[in-house]
Design an enzyme around this catalytic site. Structure first.
Site, PDB file in Angstrom:
ATOM      1  N   GLY A 199    -100.817  18.131 -55.271  1.00 49.31           N
ATOM      2  CA  GLY A 199     -99.937  18.076 -54.659  1.00 49.31           C
ATOM      3  C   GLY A 199     -98.757  19.100 -55.168  1.00 49.31           C
ATOM      4  O   GLY A 199     -98.850  19.525 -56.113  1.00 49.31           O
ATOM      5  N   VAL A 234    -105.039  15.747 -59.184  1.00 44.35           N
ATOM      6  CA  VAL A 234    -104.587  14.580 -59.654  1.00 44.35           C
ATOM      7  C   VAL A 234    -106.286  14.118 -60.209  1.00 44.35           C
ATOM      8  O   VAL A 234    -106.996  15.332 -59.208  1.00 44.35           O
ATOM      9  CB  VAL A 234    -104.874  13.255 -58.574  1.00 44.35           C
ATOM     10  CG1 VAL A 234    -106.249  11.768 -58.899  1.00 44.35           C
ATOM     11  CG2 VAL A 234    -103.592  13.068 -58.025  1.00 44.35           C
ATOM     12  N   ASP A 261     -92.319   9.735 -47.489  1.00 43.27           N
ATOM     13  CA  ASP A 261     -94.208  10.476 -47.337  1.00 43.27           C
ATOM     14  C   ASP A 261     -95.417  10.138 -46.916  1.00 43.27           C
ATOM     15  O   ASP A 261     -96.116  10.625 -47.180  1.00 43.27           O
ATOM     16  CB  ASP A 261     -93.711  11.732 -48.836  1.00 43.27           C
ATOM     17  CG  ASP A 261     -94.563  13.128 -48.714  1.00 43.27           C
ATOM     18  OD1 ASP A 261     -94.040  13.583 -47.848  1.00 43.27           O
ATOM     19  OD2 ASP A 261     -95.433  13.486 -49.660  1.00 43.27           O
TER      20      ASP A 261
END
Length: 804
Positions: free
Chosen positions: A495, A500, A624
């Site tokens: 991101g 992640v 978002d």
């Protein structure tokens, strides 16, 4: 298609395996010649206008699936039910038998209990079947769903039903069943839905209901149950949808264990003989949207803890013996639409803060002992839907109420009030002035301290303070071991502010699969994102929000600052990878998500956003919302994640549609191109309306398969314009082809019981969903629907789809 089915179709098509003619206008009878097509595997003639009886020869076919539901087929004698007996001779197992929504009458033959042990779904709802439920119904050991509701069954529910150990859905509502609910029902440990309302059951509820740890919804209203409410049923944390116990003869108090139902949405216990005080623990039911306790004998005060149920839409306490004042704390339930407190012994004034409850459209305070002036501000300027009758000491209010004006008593009308002014008001005003002076001084010092601290690294203690002490501590070394050194093979996403990784950690002496979000602190704004996400995640608890396990704030092996958040791992990854499997997605399903799965995902997402906007104090704006930030668990339930740029509205005015003032945060546009609300680009302040816009774009993407940043959207064409041009008559041309493939796959595999939705493509769903999405993406924020209302509309769409 219409007309009658050819009388010789079974003889003319002896090798046919699939006969799928549902959702047409065929009339006439079922051809007896079908009995000759012995290779038939699936027969689906549902949703037509077929009449007459079902030929006995159909029972000799031994299909896997037989669906004749939603026709006008009849039965009145044992001979008319002969096809059922014929099925018992089959060596090949019948898995689905659906005869619901017909005119089948007479008694259900006992031979139904001798059907194949492989039978998974037996649907007989909405017919005219009478007599008793066969005693040996428990022989159907493989049954997962049994629907007997809306018939004329009588007698007791057989105790053998407790042998259906794989049963997940059990419906026998709207019959004439009597006797007690057998305790053997507690053996159905896989049961998720139990509906038994509108019968004549008597006696207490069996405590064995507490064994049903998978139960999501229970409907037992409109019976003759007696005795106290069993505490065991309130300890079922799995209850997430409905608990309906209204209109019985329950006595005693409402157990404090009711507060354990933290995920329950609807609780109806109206029309019983319950008494005693309302338990404060009800305030723990944070997901509650409708609470109906009317028509009982509850006494004492209304608990102020009710204000904790921030998602409450309807509260009905009418016709009880409640006393004391109406708590002004109820005004904190900002989304409350209906409040019924009539026919009690409530006294004192109507809280003026109720005027700020902008969603309130029905308020019934009639026949109490209220006194004082009726407020005239806010929602009280239009009292349509409001009732104040039977309160003789109320006065004032708007002219439409035709109440006497309130007596005017000036503050200085007596010597006593003069002394109050001198002895109380002036000293208090002086104290307030001193407090305000100190507050200004403290605020100035805080600003200076904040400016100095923003550049400093966050310590382990500081981050853990944000996350509270209840979270387990993990070290950088723990995360390195758990992710194999943050290897690329374990990276499951990237991101704006980091990556992640999938990993495993030992937490509370158990190995747990987790997702570790590591922040790239070289990226500008990454540290702020870490702090924002920690602060937001520690404030929220909802079944459709990704749960935080802990955070890690310290130093890596090179003594560089290190920040990470440990989250629960989602088996099916992000929604983005399922909508766009050709763009690096990792979907293992060759046909993608079904229409029902997409509807469920939309509802889950909407519920999460409604919670953030209306049930958190202060409200939280996600900023978002997009498919890559929506994660899917093993059951394809949707959970919203990534709060890195979320905004906590500490200075919220309570009016999310007020977009006139400019943001002074200086953070620039919040969101992702394609999903960000247009007003943010003009510098307007962050508000829930921005999330609504993003949700509308997400809905369009979910059902068309087109991202708003697709290359085709150029030269003024947008995703909204693309859909608007096809709406409503040509939506079939733009629907995501993966939906069609998934629905066709379901039509062939309906017997497996693994699909999540009804058969076939339903254009009306697309019309309804895209219409809602276009309403969410209106240019003017004030014209957009709220998340709460969007969730209501989506549930209506899903219910209509299921009924079809």
């Amino acid at each position: 298609m219409h007309g009658t089915l050819p009388s010789d179709m079974g003889a003319g098509l002896p090798m046919i395996r699939y006969l799928l003619l549902s959702r047409n206008l065929f009339a006439g009878g079922v051809p007896p010649s079908l009995g000759n097509a012995t290779m038939l595997h699936v027969i689906d003639l549902s949703v037509n206008s077929l009449t007459g009886t079902i030929p006995p020869g159909v029972g000799r076919l031994c299909p896997d699936t037989l669906a004749f539901d939603d026709n006008m087929l009849e039965a009145s004698s044992a001979q008319d039910w002969e096809f059922i007996t014929s099925f018992t001779n089959c060596t090949r197992g019948l898995r689905l038998l659906s005869l619901q929504y017909n005119l089948l009458g007479g008694e259900l033959p006992s031979s139904v209990a001798n059907l194949s042990s492989q039978l998974q779904l037996l649907y007989l709802s909405a017919n005219e079947i009478s007599g008793k439920i066969p005693l040996d119904i428990g022989n159907l050991a493989g049954l997962q769903a049994l629907k007997l509701d809306y018939n004329q069954f009588s007698g007791s529910l057989p105790t053998s039903i407790g042998r259906l150990s794989t049963l997940k859905l059990l419906q026998f509502s709207n019959n004439n069943l009597s006797g007690s609910l057998p305790s053997s029902i507690g053996n159905l440990t896989q049961l998720q839905i139990l509906l038994a309302y509108k019968n004549a059951f008597v006696g207490p509820l069996p405590s064995s209901l507490g064994n049903l740890q998978q139960l999501n919804g229970v409907g037992l209203s409109n019976n003759k149950f007696t005795g106290p409410l069993p505490k065991e049923i309130f300890n079922l944390s799995s209850l997430t949808d409905d608990l309906y116990l209204s209109y019985n003869y329950f006595v005693g108090s409402l157990p404090p264990e009711v507060g354990s139902l933290t995920n329950l949405v609807h609780l109806y216990i109206s029309g019983n003989n319950l008494s005693g005080p309302l338990p404060d623990s009800l305030g723990n039911c944070l997901s509650m949207m409708e609470l109906r306790l009317d028509g009982n004998s509850f006494s004492g005060a209304i608990p102020t803890s009710f204000s904790s149920m921030r998602g409450l839409v309807l509260l009905n306490l009418t016709d009880n013996m409640l006393s004391g004042k109406i708590p002004q704390e109820l005004s904190r339930i900002s989304g409350l639409e209906e409040l019924y407190l009539a026919h009690n012994n409530l006294s004192g004034p109507i809280p003026h803060t109720f005027g700020n409850m902008t969603s309130l459209n029905h308020l019934d305070l009639s026949f109490n002992q209220l006194s004082g002036q009726i407020p005239v501000q806010g929602v009280f300027t239009n009292v349509t839907g409001f009732s104040f009758a039977g309160n003789d000491e109320l006065c004032g209010g708007v002219q439409e109420l035709h109440l006497p004006a309130c007596a005017n008593k000036p503050l200085w009308h007596s010597r006593r009030n003069h002394h109050i002014i001198l002895k109380v008001v002036i000293p208090v005003a002086g104290a307030l002035l001193l407090f305000m002076t100190l507050a200004v001084l403290v605020r100035t010092l805080q600003k200076k301290s904040k400016a100095q601290s923003e550049a400093a690294p966050v310590t382990v203690e500081g981050a853990l303070q944000l996350m509270d002490d209840v979270y387990p501590r993990v070290s950088y070394a723990d995360l390195v071991r758990g992710t194999d050194g943050f290897s690329l093979s374990n990276r499951i996403g990237t991101g704006r502010y980091g990556s992640v990784y999938k990993g495993s950690l030992v937490i509370n002496n158990a190995t747990t699969i987790v997702a570790v979000k590591v922040f790239d602190l070289q990226q500008s704004g990454s540290l702020r994102s870490f702090m924002s996400e920690c602060e937001a995640l520690r404030k929220v608890r909802h079944r459709n929000l990704v749960s935080v396990i802990t955070c890690c704030s310290g130093y890596d092996s090179n003594q560089n600052n290190f920040k990470a958040i440990v989250l629960e791992y989602m088996t099916n990854g992000s929604l983005d990878k399922w909508i766009h499997p050709d763009q690096g997605g990792q979907s293992t399903d060759p046909v993608g998500l079904t229409l029902m799965q997409r509807l469920n995902i939309a509802i889950d997402t909407c519920d999460a956003m409604d919670y953030l906007h209306n049930s958190c104090q202060p409200p939280i704006v996600h900023c978002d919302l997009k498919p890559s930030n929506i994660l899917l668990n093993e059951d394809f339930g949707a959970l919203v994640g990534d709060f890195g740029i979320a905004k906590i509205l500490r200075d919220s005015t309570g009016d999310p549609s007020n977009m006139n003032s400019r943001s002074s945060t200086g953070t620039g546009i919040r969101g992702t191109i394609g999903y960000v609300a247009p007003e943010y680009g003009e510098g307007h302040q962050v508000s829930p309306c921005g999330d609504v816009y993003s949700f509308g774009i997400l809905l369009l993407e979910l059902f068309t398969g087109k991202a708003p940043t697709n290359d085709m959207f150029a030269d003024g064409l947008s995703l909204q314009g693309y859909v608007q041009a096809a709406f409503p008559d040509h939506l079939v041309d733009i629907v995501d082809p993966a939906i069609v493939a998934a629905e066709e796959n379901y039509a062939h595999d309906v017997h497996s019981g693994t699909s999540n939705g009804p058969r076939g493509q339903n254009n009306s769903v697309m019309v309804s969903v895209t219409g809602l999405a276009l309403l969410c993406t209106k240019q003017a924020p004030a014209e957009r629907i709220s998340m709460r209302n969007a969730a209501t509309e989506l549930r209506k769409i899903r219910a209509h789809f299921i009924r079809q």
